[in-house]
Design a protein around this motif. Structure first.
Motif, PDB file in Angstrom:
ATOM      1  N   GLY A 183     -38.067 -86.545 -24.499  1.00 43.53           N
ATOM      2  CA  GLY A 183     -37.759 -85.187 -24.012  1.00 43.53           C
ATOM      3  C   GLY A 183     -36.270 -84.925 -24.097  1.00 43.53           C
ATOM      4  N   GLY A 184     -35.919 -83.641 -23.932  1.00 45.48           N
ATOM      5  CA  GLY A 184     -34.506 -83.261 -23.916  1.00 45.48           C
ATOM      6  C   GLY A 184     -33.873 -83.111 -25.289  1.00 45.48           C
ATOM      7  N   ALA A 185     -34.680 -83.236 -26.375  1.00 47.22           N
ATOM      8  CA  ALA A 185     -34.096 -83.059 -27.713  1.00 47.22           C
ATOM      9  C   ALA A 185     -33.690 -81.591 -27.881  1.00 47.22           C
ATOM     10  CB  ALA A 185     -35.102 -83.450 -28.782  1.00 47.22           C
ATOM     11  N   LYS A 186     -32.502 -81.343 -28.440  1.00 50.48           N
ATOM     12  CA  LYS A 186     -32.020 -79.963 -28.633  1.00 50.48           C
ATOM     13  C   LYS A 186     -32.815 -79.257 -29.731  1.00 50.48           C
ATOM     14  CE  LYS A 186     -28.026 -79.421 -26.133  1.00 50.48           C
ATOM     15  NZ  LYS A 186     -28.511 -80.305 -25.063  1.00 50.48           N
ATOM     16  N   ASP A 187     -33.281 -80.038 -30.686  1.00 55.65           N
ATOM     17  CA  ASP A 187     -34.138 -79.461 -31.734  1.00 55.65           C
ATOM     18  C   ASP A 187     -35.062 -80.546 -32.270  1.00 55.65           C
ATOM     19  OD1 ASP A 187     -32.492 -80.993 -33.312  1.00 55.65           O
ATOM     20  OD2 ASP A 187     -31.561 -79.317 -34.375  1.00 55.65           O
ATOM     21  N   GLU A 188     -35.946 -80.154 -33.184  1.00 61.43           N
ATOM     22  CA  GLU A 188     -36.945 -81.097 -33.691  1.00 61.43           C
ATOM     23  C   GLU A 188     -36.288 -82.175 -34.536  1.00 61.43           C
ATOM     24  OE1 GLU A 188     -37.391 -77.534 -33.765  1.00 61.43           O
ATOM     25  OE2 GLU A 188     -38.071 -78.291 -31.841  1.00 61.43           O
ATOM     26  N   ALA A 189     -35.203 -81.790 -35.242  1.00 66.18           N
ATOM     27  CA  ALA A 189     -34.518 -82.750 -36.108  1.00 66.18           C
ATOM     28  C   ALA A 189     -34.000 -83.928 -35.293  1.00 66.18           C
ATOM     29  CB  ALA A 189     -33.373 -82.060 -36.846  1.00 66.18           C
ATOM     30  N   GLU A 190     -33.572 -83.663 -34.064  1.00 65.38           N
ATOM     31  CA  GLU A 190     -33.038 -84.728 -33.213  1.00 65.38           C
ATOM     32  C   GLU A 190     -34.138 -85.762 -32.902  1.00 65.38           C
ATOM     33  OE1 GLU A 190     -30.793 -83.264 -29.816  1.00 65.38           O
ATOM     34  OE2 GLU A 190     -31.062 -85.187 -28.787  1.00 65.38           O
ATOM     35  N   GLN A 243     -39.186 -78.395 -25.993  1.00 66.69           N
ATOM     36  CA  GLN A 243     -39.954 -79.413 -26.730  1.00 66.69           C
ATOM     37  C   GLN A 243     -41.451 -79.297 -26.456  1.00 66.69           C
ATOM     38  OE1 GLN A 243     -38.266 -83.393 -26.554  1.00 66.69           O
ATOM     39  NE2 GLN A 243     -40.277 -84.282 -26.933  1.00 66.69           N
ATOM     40  N   GLU A 244     -41.796 -78.979 -25.208  1.00 69.01           N
ATOM     41  CA  GLU A 244     -43.206 -78.821 -24.837  1.00 69.01           C
ATOM     42  C   GLU A 244     -43.796 -77.592 -25.543  1.00 69.01           C
ATOM     43  OE1 GLU A 244     -45.285 -80.725 -23.377  1.00 69.01           O
ATOM     44  OE2 GLU A 244     -46.961 -79.291 -23.186  1.00 69.01           O
ATOM     45  N   SER A 245     -43.015 -76.513 -25.602  1.00 66.77           N
ATOM     46  CA  SER A 245     -43.487 -75.301 -26.293  1.00 66.77           C
ATOM     47  C   SER A 245     -43.723 -75.592 -27.774  1.00 66.77           C
ATOM     48  CB  SER A 245     -42.466 -74.164 -26.156  1.00 66.77           C
ATOM     49  OG  SER A 245     -42.333 -73.793 -24.815  1.00 66.77           O
ATOM     50  N   VAL A 246     -42.778 -76.334 -28.369  1.00 66.15           N
ATOM     51  CA  VAL A 246     -42.917 -76.666 -29.796  1.00 66.15           C
ATOM     52  C   VAL A 246     -44.168 -77.510 -30.001  1.00 66.15           C
ATOM     53  CG1 VAL A 246     -41.874 -77.933 -31.721  1.00 66.15           C
ATOM     54  CG2 VAL A 246     -40.433 -76.489 -30.270  1.00 66.15           C
ATOM     55  N   LEU A 247     -44.336 -78.495 -29.134  1.00 64.04           N
ATOM     56  CA  LEU A 247     -45.500 -79.383 -29.253  1.00 64.04           C
ATOM     57  C   LEU A 247     -46.805 -78.581 -29.215  1.00 64.04           C
ATOM     58  CD1 LEU A 247     -46.337 -82.350 -29.471  1.00 64.04           C
ATOM     59  CD2 LEU A 247     -46.277 -82.500 -26.988  1.00 64.04           C
ATOM     60  N   PRO A 281     -36.138 -89.661 -42.200  1.00 63.07           N
ATOM     61  CA  PRO A 281     -34.963 -89.085 -42.875  1.00 63.07           C
ATOM     62  C   PRO A 281     -34.972 -87.552 -42.874  1.00 63.07           C
ATOM     63  CG  PRO A 281     -36.565 -89.794 -44.509  1.00 63.07           C
ATOM     64  CD  PRO A 281     -37.162 -90.109 -43.161  1.00 63.07           C
ATOM     65  N   LEU A 282     -33.765 -87.009 -43.012  1.00 68.04           N
ATOM     66  CA  LEU A 282     -33.562 -85.566 -42.928  1.00 68.04           C
ATOM     67  C   LEU A 282     -32.805 -85.077 -44.157  1.00 68.04           C
ATOM     68  CD1 LEU A 282     -34.224 -83.675 -40.535  1.00 68.04           C
ATOM     69  CD2 LEU A 282     -31.865 -83.965 -39.773  1.00 68.04           C
ATOM     70  N   GLN A 290     -36.954 -75.286 -38.903  1.00 72.52           N
ATOM     71  CA  GLN A 290     -36.848 -76.679 -39.307  1.00 72.52           C
ATOM     72  C   GLN A 290     -38.239 -77.087 -39.787  1.00 72.52           C
ATOM     73  OE1 GLN A 290     -34.920 -78.953 -36.186  1.00 72.52           O
ATOM     74  NE2 GLN A 290     -33.133 -77.587 -36.243  1.00 72.52           N
ATOM     75  N   ALA A 291     -38.265 -77.762 -40.942  1.00 80.82           N
ATOM     76  CA  ALA A 291     -39.542 -77.973 -41.634  1.00 80.82           C
ATOM     77  C   ALA A 291     -39.929 -79.451 -41.646  1.00 80.82           C
ATOM     78  CB  ALA A 291     -39.423 -77.453 -43.072  1.00 80.82           C
ATOM     79  N   PHE A 292     -41.209 -79.718 -41.370  1.00 85.45           N
ATOM     80  CA  PHE A 292     -41.678 -81.101 -41.273  1.00 85.45           C
ATOM     81  C   PHE A 292     -43.134 -81.213 -41.701  1.00 85.45           C
ATOM     82  CE2 PHE A 292     -38.711 -80.105 -37.885  1.00 85.45           C
ATOM     83  CZ  PHE A 292     -37.727 -81.083 -38.030  1.00 85.45           C
ATOM     84  N   HIS A 293     -43.516 -82.471 -41.992  1.00 83.18           N
ATOM     85  CA  HIS A 293     -44.931 -82.797 -42.140  1.00 83.18           C
ATOM     86  C   HIS A 293     -45.544 -82.712 -40.738  1.00 83.18           C
ATOM     87  CE1 HIS A 293     -48.465 -85.401 -42.607  1.00 83.18           C
ATOM     88  NE2 HIS A 293     -48.474 -84.904 -43.839  1.00 83.18           N
ATOM     89  N   ARG A 294     -46.615 -81.933 -40.595  1.00 78.86           N
ATOM     90  CA  ARG A 294     -47.106 -81.600 -39.253  1.00 78.86           C
ATOM     91  C   ARG A 294     -47.539 -82.823 -38.435  1.00 78.86           C
ATOM     92  NH1 ARG A 294     -52.174 -80.837 -37.586  1.00 78.86           N
ATOM     93  NH2 ARG A 294     -52.411 -79.871 -35.553  1.00 78.86           N
ATOM     94  N   GLU A 295     -48.391 -83.671 -39.044  1.00 78.71           N
ATOM     95  CA  GLU A 295     -48.902 -84.837 -38.294  1.00 78.71           C
ATOM     96  C   GLU A 295     -47.762 -85.731 -37.831  1.00 78.71           C
ATOM     97  OE1 GLU A 295     -51.870 -85.701 -37.347  1.00 78.71           O
ATOM     98  OE2 GLU A 295     -53.066 -84.118 -38.284  1.00 78.71           O
ATOM     99  N   LYS A 296     -46.767 -85.919 -38.730  1.00 74.35           N
ATOM    100  CA  LYS A 296     -45.646 -86.800 -38.382  1.00 74.35           C
ATOM    101  C   LYS A 296     -44.841 -86.198 -37.237  1.00 74.35           C
ATOM    102  CE  LYS A 296     -44.604 -89.490 -42.465  1.00 74.35           C
ATOM    103  NZ  LYS A 296     -43.711 -89.641 -43.618  1.00 74.35           N
ATOM    104  N   LEU A 297     -44.606 -84.869 -37.322  1.00 75.95           N
ATOM    105  CA  LEU A 297     -43.823 -84.232 -36.259  1.00 75.95           C
ATOM    106  C   LEU A 297     -44.561 -84.326 -34.917  1.00 75.95           C
ATOM    107  CD1 LEU A 297     -41.276 -82.645 -35.459  1.00 75.95           C
ATOM    108  CD2 LEU A 297     -42.571 -80.543 -35.828  1.00 75.95           C
ATOM    109  N   LEU A 298     -45.884 -84.170 -34.980  1.00 80.82           N
ATOM    110  CA  LEU A 298     -46.682 -84.270 -33.746  1.00 80.82           C
ATOM    111  C   LEU A 298     -46.475 -85.623 -33.076  1.00 80.82           C
ATOM    112  CD1 LEU A 298     -50.254 -82.749 -34.239  1.00 80.82           C
ATOM    113  CD2 LEU A 298     -48.533 -82.161 -32.525  1.00 80.82           C
TER     114      LEU A 298
END
Ligand code: CTP
Ligand code: MG
Length: 388
Positions: A181-188, A88-92, A196-197, A165-173
Motif C-alpha cells: 500500500g501507499g504506492a504513489k502510482d502503479e509503476a512504483e 491503490q484500492e480504487s485501481v485494484l 521492468p518499466l 500507465q500501461a501493464f499486463h492486467r494479470e501481472k498488475l493485479l
C-alpha cells in the motif's frame, strides 16, 4: 491486436482542490462538462479508433448509479464500479473489473488525455514491460534541508510521471494485491515487485487537476469550437389577434400577429438562430404549421424545446443578439422583460447572454406602416472539441 481496457480512477475526495467542503473535483464542471467525463469521452474516441476495447470508471460508491445514467449512446463497453479509501484500492477494483489482456490506468483528474499518447503506450506495451509517460523536469529545483535552508537540487535525470500507465492486467493485479500500500502510482508497485518499466514521451497538456487554481488553468487549455447561426422572421399585423413579443403580452395594442402559433417573431428568430448554429434545422421543420400540437402555441415553449435540443447536442450559448424592426408599439422599455421572459426557459448558464435591440420602420415600407413586424437574430454557440 492488443486487447486493452482503459481504467479511469475517479473515486478520490479531491481534498487539495477544496473537495472536503463541497463537490469532489471529478464531478465539478470543466467548460460545462464534469471532469470525469473528459477522459471517459476520450475512451469512446479510442474505442472508435480500435485503440481501446472497454472502459472501467471507478467512482465513489454513491456516484455509481448517477454516473451510469450519464453515458447514453456510447459504443464502448462501459462499466462503473465503486472505489476504495486509497487510490491503490480504487485501481485494484478497477483492474479487477476489467476483462482485457492489458490495462491502461488513468487518473480521472487528467482531462486532456490524447489519443496520440495512448497510441504510444499501446505500441510499447509487452507482457513483460510496464509503460509510463514521462516528462523531463524543466524548472530549477531546490531541496529543503533538515535545518530549513533551501539548497539547489540537480534536475538532471529526474522525470515527471503522468498517466495512463500501461501493464499486463494479470501481472498488475498480482503486483497490486501483494503490495503493502501507499504506492504513489502503479509503476512504483510494479518496479517494487521487480518488473521492468519503459517510458514514452508524456504531454505537457496532460495536466492533473490537483489544486483549485488548476481548474482555471484547465479552462485555458480547453479547445473550443464556435458556430454562429442566423434567424429571421416576419409576421403580418392584423386586428383580432393577440400581440405577444419576446413572450411579453401587450393587451392594450389593437393589432396582433397573424400566424399558426402566437406569431412571436422575436422568439422565432432567436430559435432559428440557435438551431442554425447547432446544425439542427429550423422551427418550420421542427414545429410545422398545420400540426395541431402547435396551433396557437406559446412560442416561449418552442424556445424551451429548442434550448433543450441545443443543450443535448452539447452546445453552450456564447451570445445572441437580435434586432426587432417595428413602427409601433414603442418597444424599447419592454426589452428587459422580454429578455427575462426568454431567459426563464434557457439553461441557467446562458443567463446574461441574450441581447435585444429595436429599430423603428421610419414610416416607410410595410414595417413603417405597421403592416408587419420583422426580426433578425444571430446566436453563437460553442462546445469543447474533445467531448463526444
Ligand atoms: N483516486 C481514487 N480513489 C482514491 C483516491 C484517489 O480513485 N481513494 C483517484 C482520484 O479521483 C484522481 C486520481 O486518483 O482521479 C489521482 O489522485 P489525486 O489527484 O490525489 O485525487 P484525490 O485523491 O481525489 O485528491 P486529494 O489527494 O487532493 O484528496
Ligand atoms: Mg489523492
Amino acid at each position: 491486436m492488443k486487447e486493452t481496457a482503459l481504467v479511469i480512477v475517479a473515486a478520490g475526495k479531491g481534498e487539495r482542490a477544496g473537495g472536503a467542503g463541497g463537490t469532489a473535483k471529478q464531478f465539478r464542471p470543466l467548460a460545462g462538462v464534469p471532469l470525469w467525463k473528459w477522459s471517459a469521452s476520450v475512451g469512446e474516441r479510442l474505442f472508435k479508433k480500435q485503440l481501446v476495447d472497454e472502459c472501467i470508471l471507478v467512482v465513489p460508491e454513491s456516484a455509481v448509479e448517477p454516473v451510469q445514467k450519464e453515458t447514453p449512446g456510447w459504443e464502448i463497453p462501459f462499466t462503473v464500479v465503486p472505489g476504495g479509501a486509497e487510490r491503490q484500492e480504487s485501481v485494484l477494483r478497477g483492474v479487477r473489473a476489467a476483462s482485457r489482456e492489458y490495462v491502461l490506468v488513468h487518473d480521472g483528474a487528467r482531462p486532456f488525455l490524447s489519443c496520440g499518447l495512448v497510441e504510444r503506450l499501446v505500441d510499447s506495451l509487452t507482457d513483460e514491460y510496464g509503460v509510463v509517460p514521462l516528462l523531463p523536469v524543466s524548472d530549477a529545483l531546490k531541496k529543503r534541508g533538515e535545518d530549513g535552508a533551501f539548497s539547489p537540487f540537480p534536475r538532471e535525470g529526474l522525470w515527471i510521471t503522468q498517466t495512463p500507465q500501461a501493464f499486463h492486467r494479470e501481472k498488475l493485479l498480482s503486483v497490486l494485491a501483494t503490495h503493502g500500500g501507499g504506492a504513489k502510482d502503479e509503476a512504483e508497485a510494479w518496479t517494487a515487485a521487480g518488473y521492468p518499466l519503459r517510458a514514452v514521451r508524456g504531454e505537457r497538456r496532460n495536466i492533473k487537476i490537483t489544486w483549485e487554481e488548476d481548474f482555471s488553468l484547465a479552462e485555458l487549455y480547453v479547445q473550443r469550437t464556435f458556430r454562429t447561426g442566423t434567424g429571421y422572421d416576419v409576421h403580418p399585423l392584423v386586428p383580432g389577434r393577440r400581440f405577444i413579443l419576446g413572450g411579453v403580452a401587450f393587451p392594450d395594442f389593437p393589432l396582433g400577429f397573424a400566424g399558426y402559433s402566437d406569431g412571436d417573431v422575436l422568439v422565432h428568430a432567436v430559435c432559428d438562430a440557435l438551431l442554425g448554429a447547432a446544425g439542427l434545422g429550423d422551427i418550420g421543420t421542427l414545429y410545422p404549421a398545420g400540426n395541431p400540437a402547435f396551433k396557437n402555441i406559446s412560442s416561449i415553449r418552442l424556445l424551451a424545446d429548442t434550448a433543450k435540443r441545443v443543450t443535448e447536442s452539447g452546445w453552450i450559448l456564447e451570445w445572441s443578439d437580435s434586432v426587432v424592426c417595428a413602427q409601433e408599439p414603442k418597444l424599447a422599455a419592454f426589452l428587459p422583460p422580454m429578455v427575462s421572459k426568454m431567459e426563464e426557459v434557457l439553461p441557467e448558464t446562458w443567463r446574461g447572454r441574450v441581447h435585444l435591440k429595436v429599430k423603428s420602420g421610419e414610416h416607410v415600407g410595410p414595417v413603417g406602416h405597421s403592416h408587419c413586424i420583422v426580426c433578425f437574430s444571430n446566436a453563437t454557440l460553442w462546445k469543447p472539441l474533445d467531448i463526444i
